[in-house]
Design an enzyme around this catalytic site. Sequence first.
Site, PDB file in Angstrom:
ATOM      1  N   ARG A 147       0.688  -0.861  -0.018  1.00  0.00           N
ATOM      2  CA  ARG A 147       0.157   0.297   0.254  1.00  0.00           C
ATOM      3  C   ARG A 147       0.713   1.200  -0.203  1.00  0.00           C
ATOM      4  O   ARG A 147       1.825   1.462   1.079  1.00  0.00           O
ATOM      5  CB  ARG A 147      -0.952   0.089   1.363  1.00  0.00           C
ATOM      6  CG  ARG A 147      -1.887   1.104   1.671  1.00  0.00           C
ATOM      7  CD  ARG A 147      -2.879   1.631   2.727  1.00  0.00           C
ATOM      8  NE  ARG A 147      -2.282   1.928   3.826  1.00  0.00           N
ATOM      9  CZ  ARG A 147      -2.303   2.378   4.767  1.00  0.00           C
ATOM     10  NH1 ARG A 147      -3.559   2.483   5.201  1.00  0.00           N
ATOM     11  NH2 ARG A 147      -1.774   3.301   5.832  1.00  0.00           N
ATOM     12  N   TYR A 159      -3.714  11.824   6.626  1.00  0.00           N
ATOM     13  CA  TYR A 159      -3.419  10.291   7.222  1.00  0.00           C
ATOM     14  C   TYR A 159      -2.748   9.206   6.014  1.00  0.00           C
ATOM     15  O   TYR A 159      -2.362   9.003   5.001  1.00  0.00           O
ATOM     16  CB  TYR A 159      -4.737   9.046   6.411  1.00  0.00           C
ATOM     17  CG  TYR A 159      -4.956   7.767   6.696  1.00  0.00           C
ATOM     18  CD1 TYR A 159      -5.046   7.302   5.508  1.00  0.00           C
ATOM     19  CD2 TYR A 159      -5.014   7.531   7.806  1.00  0.00           C
ATOM     20  CE1 TYR A 159      -4.565   5.779   5.578  1.00  0.00           C
ATOM     21  CE2 TYR A 159      -4.408   5.850   8.175  1.00  0.00           C
ATOM     22  CZ  TYR A 159      -4.645   5.160   7.199  1.00  0.00           C
ATOM     23  OH  TYR A 159      -3.923   3.710   7.330  1.00  0.00           O
ATOM     24  N   ASP A 211      -5.013   4.187   0.430  1.00  0.00           N
ATOM     25  CA  ASP A 211      -6.404   4.268   1.479  1.00  0.00           C
ATOM     26  C   ASP A 211      -6.967   5.675   1.249  1.00  0.00           C
ATOM     27  O   ASP A 211      -6.156   6.419   0.886  1.00  0.00           O
ATOM     28  CB  ASP A 211      -5.792   3.652   2.902  1.00  0.00           C
ATOM     29  CG  ASP A 211      -6.808   3.705   3.521  1.00  0.00           C
ATOM     30  OD1 ASP A 211      -6.844   2.888   4.518  1.00  0.00           O
ATOM     31  OD2 ASP A 211      -8.142   3.785   3.048  1.00  0.00           O
ATOM     32  N   HIS A 213      -9.602   6.900   2.304  1.00  0.00           N
ATOM     33  CA  HIS A 213      -9.896   6.784   4.059  1.00  0.00           C
ATOM     34  C   HIS A 213     -10.805   7.793   3.882  1.00  0.00           C
ATOM     35  O   HIS A 213     -10.588   8.797   5.117  1.00  0.00           O
ATOM     36  CB  HIS A 213      -9.047   7.651   5.485  1.00  0.00           C
ATOM     37  CG  HIS A 213      -8.185   6.578   6.285  1.00  0.00           C
ATOM     38  ND1 HIS A 213      -8.761   8.018   7.280  1.00  0.00           N
ATOM     39  CD2 HIS A 213      -8.393   6.139   6.363  1.00  0.00           C
ATOM     40  CE1 HIS A 213      -8.485   6.706   8.509  1.00  0.00           C
ATOM     41  NE2 HIS A 213      -8.110   5.693   7.985  1.00  0.00           N
ATOM     42  N   GLU A 237      -9.174   2.600  -1.620  1.00  0.00           N
ATOM     43  CA  GLU A 237     -10.296   1.802  -0.088  1.00  0.00           C
ATOM     44  C   GLU A 237     -10.887   2.864   0.492  1.00  0.00           C
ATOM     45  O   GLU A 237     -10.266   3.781   0.087  1.00  0.00           O
ATOM     46  CB  GLU A 237      -8.659   1.343   0.339  1.00  0.00           C
ATOM     47  CG  GLU A 237      -9.470   0.852   2.439  1.00  0.00           C
ATOM     48  CD  GLU A 237      -8.561   0.565   3.306  1.00  0.00           C
ATOM     49  OE1 GLU A 237      -7.329   0.299   2.456  1.00  0.00           O
ATOM     50  OE2 GLU A 237      -8.209   0.364   4.133  1.00  0.00           O
ATOM     51  N   GLU A 263     -13.524  -1.953   6.571  1.00  0.00           N
ATOM     52  CA  GLU A 263     -13.070  -2.067   7.836  1.00  0.00           C
ATOM     53  C   GLU A 263     -14.037  -1.418   9.051  1.00  0.00           C
ATOM     54  O   GLU A 263     -13.713  -1.622  10.520  1.00  0.00           O
ATOM     55  CB  GLU A 263     -11.594  -1.517   8.229  1.00  0.00           C
ATOM     56  CG  GLU A 263     -11.308   0.013   7.650  1.00  0.00           C
ATOM     57  CD  GLU A 263     -10.114   0.322   8.033  1.00  0.00           C
ATOM     58  OE1 GLU A 263      -9.544   0.291   6.875  1.00  0.00           O
ATOM     59  OE2 GLU A 263      -9.457   1.933   8.612  1.00  0.00           O
ATOM     60  N   ARG A 284     -13.696  -5.240   3.947  1.00  0.00           N
ATOM     61  CA  ARG A 284     -12.625  -5.645   4.483  1.00  0.00           C
ATOM     62  C   ARG A 284     -12.850  -6.055   6.088  1.00  0.00           C
ATOM     63  O   ARG A 284     -12.146  -5.782   6.849  1.00  0.00           O
ATOM     64  CB  ARG A 284     -11.888  -3.950   4.608  1.00  0.00           C
ATOM     65  CG  ARG A 284     -11.180  -3.481   3.173  1.00  0.00           C
ATOM     66  CD  ARG A 284     -10.062  -3.171   2.921  1.00  0.00           C
ATOM     67  NE  ARG A 284     -10.216  -2.323   3.913  1.00  0.00           N
ATOM     68  CZ  ARG A 284      -8.626  -2.682   4.551  1.00  0.00           C
ATOM     69  NH1 ARG A 284      -7.563  -4.022   4.425  1.00  0.00           N
ATOM     70  NH2 ARG A 284      -7.754  -2.133   5.679  1.00  0.00           N
ATOM     71  N   GLU A 340      -4.117  -7.674   5.104  1.00  0.00           N
ATOM     72  CA  GLU A 340      -4.048  -6.285   5.372  1.00  0.00           C
ATOM     73  C   GLU A 340      -2.280  -6.828   6.674  1.00  0.00           C
ATOM     74  O   GLU A 340      -3.353  -6.876   7.905  1.00  0.00           O
ATOM     75  CB  GLU A 340      -4.673  -5.159   5.804  1.00  0.00           C
ATOM     76  CG  GLU A 340      -3.421  -4.041   6.512  1.00  0.00           C
ATOM     77  CD  GLU A 340      -4.524  -2.863   6.590  1.00  0.00           C
ATOM     78  OE1 GLU A 340      -5.609  -3.043   6.631  1.00  0.00           O
ATOM     79  OE2 GLU A 340      -3.740  -1.575   7.186  1.00  0.00           O
ATOM     80  N   TRP A 403     -11.567  11.430   8.993  1.00  0.00           N
ATOM     81  CA  TRP A 403      -9.992  12.202   9.209  1.00  0.00           C
ATOM     82  C   TRP A 403      -9.768  10.565   8.269  1.00  0.00           C
ATOM     83  O   TRP A 403     -10.245   9.570   8.343  1.00  0.00           O
ATOM     84  CB  TRP A 403      -9.500  11.691  10.274  1.00  0.00           C
ATOM     85  CG  TRP A 403      -8.050  11.090  10.889  1.00  0.00           C
ATOM     86  CD1 TRP A 403      -7.581  11.566  10.271  1.00  0.00           C
ATOM     87  CD2 TRP A 403      -7.545  10.128  10.783  1.00  0.00           C
ATOM     88  NE1 TRP A 403      -6.385  10.732  10.420  1.00  0.00           N
ATOM     89  CE2 TRP A 403      -6.283   9.832  10.458  1.00  0.00           C
ATOM     90  CE3 TRP A 403      -7.792   8.512  11.306  1.00  0.00           C
ATOM     91  CZ2 TRP A 403      -5.703   8.577  11.223  1.00  0.00           C
ATOM     92  CZ3 TRP A 403      -7.463   7.433  11.647  1.00  0.00           C
ATOM     93  CH2 TRP A 403      -5.429   7.797  11.505  1.00  0.00           C
TER      94      TRP A 403
HETATM   95  C1  CS2 Z   1      -6.144   1.880   7.883  1.00  0.00           C
HETATM   96  C2  CS2 Z   1      -5.971   2.241   9.943  1.00  0.00           C
HETATM   97  O1  CS2 Z   1      -4.942   0.545   7.686  1.00  0.00           O
HETATM   98  C3  CS2 Z   1      -5.690   0.894   7.827  1.00  0.00           C
HETATM   99  O2  CS2 Z   1      -6.402   0.556   6.200  1.00  0.00           O
HETATM  100  O3  CS2 Z   1      -7.847   2.718   7.710  1.00  0.00           O
HETATM  101  O4  CS2 Z   1      -5.046   2.446  10.208  1.00  0.00           O
HETATM  102  C4  CS2 Z   1      -6.950   2.983  10.188  1.00  0.00           C
HETATM  103  O5  CS2 Z   1      -6.618   4.397  10.179  1.00  0.00           O
HETATM  104  C5  CS2 Z   1      -7.114   2.705  12.261  1.00  0.00           C
HETATM  105  O6  CS2 Z   1      -7.106   1.385  12.250  1.00  0.00           O
HETATM  106  C6  CS2 Z   1      -7.501   3.031  12.996  1.00  0.00           C
HETATM  107  O7  CS2 Z   1      -7.388   3.134  14.240  1.00  0.00           O
HETATM  108 MG    MG Z   2      -8.136   1.865   5.748  1.00  0.00          MG
END
Ligand code: CS2
Ligand code: MG
Length: 403
Positions: A147, A159, A211, A213, A237, A263, A284, A340, A403
Amino acid sequence: MKITGAKVIVTCPGRNFVTLKIETDQGISGIGDATINGRELAAATYLAEHVIPALIGRDPRQSEDIWQYLYRGVYWRRGSVTMTCIAAVDMALWDIKAKLAGMPLYQLLGGASRTGVLVYGHANGRDTAEVIDEIARYQAMGYRAIRAQSGVPGLEEVYGVGKGKLFYEPADRGAVAKEALWSTPEYLDHTPVLFDKLREKFGFGVELLHDVHHRLTPIEAARLGKSLEPYRLFWIEDPTPAENQESLRLIRQHTVTPIAIGEVFDSIHDSHQLIKEQLIDYIRSTVLHAGGITHLRRIADLAALYHVRTGCHGATDLSPITMGCALHFDLWVPNFGIQEYMRHSPETDAVFPHAYSFDTGYLHPGETPGHGVEIDETLAARYPYQAAYLPVARLRDGTMWNW
Ligand code: CS2
Ligand code: MG
């Protein structure tokens, strides 16, 4: 067989983790992860006050009935705290069951469907040159999928760009979350240029992921997906917040860049429409935040009907227990996509000794009976909880953003 006791262990070897340990009258115990980054104490209290008393005396082999009891019995169903706590119980009960059977957990699910679990690592950098160096480093470590996250010119912090290398912890210590500035135009201009440079440097022999995000609107995400098509990403993602599952229809109309979401989902209902309408390519959701192995199996089986593959979240704020359970799940699940793998720190690995191992871009859960992860309670006690929160983002005019 009966559950005779259970306890919650909160430890902070560099970051906070919440662990549930369940003990039985046959001397076999099991552990589950209940970590919610920034809300750890909510999960710890929920388990201690509202779950553990209901477990004592039950047969730990009845993992389905206990799951249904904790899900239906709460009345106020779903939500990240409830489903993460159900997950912790579920992971611990599957651990106990597999130890009782004398088998690694994946054997109870249906055995291995592959020889290893393809993983992706995180190459982060403040600028393109640093990202290139990091990708080269991850390739040298044997990763086949990586990634790429980069700083954005004009934005101080974004991020995915960590302070350190190899593992990334976004939560900052303190009583309240830090505020970060976000601005989409600079990001939309910069990201295609980044991947153009990465493909020019590395070619197409390595899978590249990114990502987003949750930071774009659907039409902005459609623009990004379209602009990245020449670089054939494995996925983008969380292109847009997915509470409104319909919004992925608009992105899908404009781009063939594969999409991964889930996620932050805590149940099958969060992704049901995304899967049925094939608005995503990878789901995810995790054994941690989506109700454990028992529920994630249901999500994966629905996804399999619609050619959607798994791509479980595996960040550092999911403990090695989650990673262990995920790898047993990944080894079995027929419609596996990728896992991941953000490496934990040496302090974390010492608190959570585990059987899983990395080799040439793949992880394997190991053959230890159970999920193969333990907790060193003496060491865990040396790291007391420390309040830490994920950042929040605002636009230049002060508007709250994602975020
Ligand atoms: C992120 C995470 O890994 C990822 O795909 O979205 O690092 C996410 O920011 C954290 O799990 C938040 O605690
Ligand atoms: Mg993520």
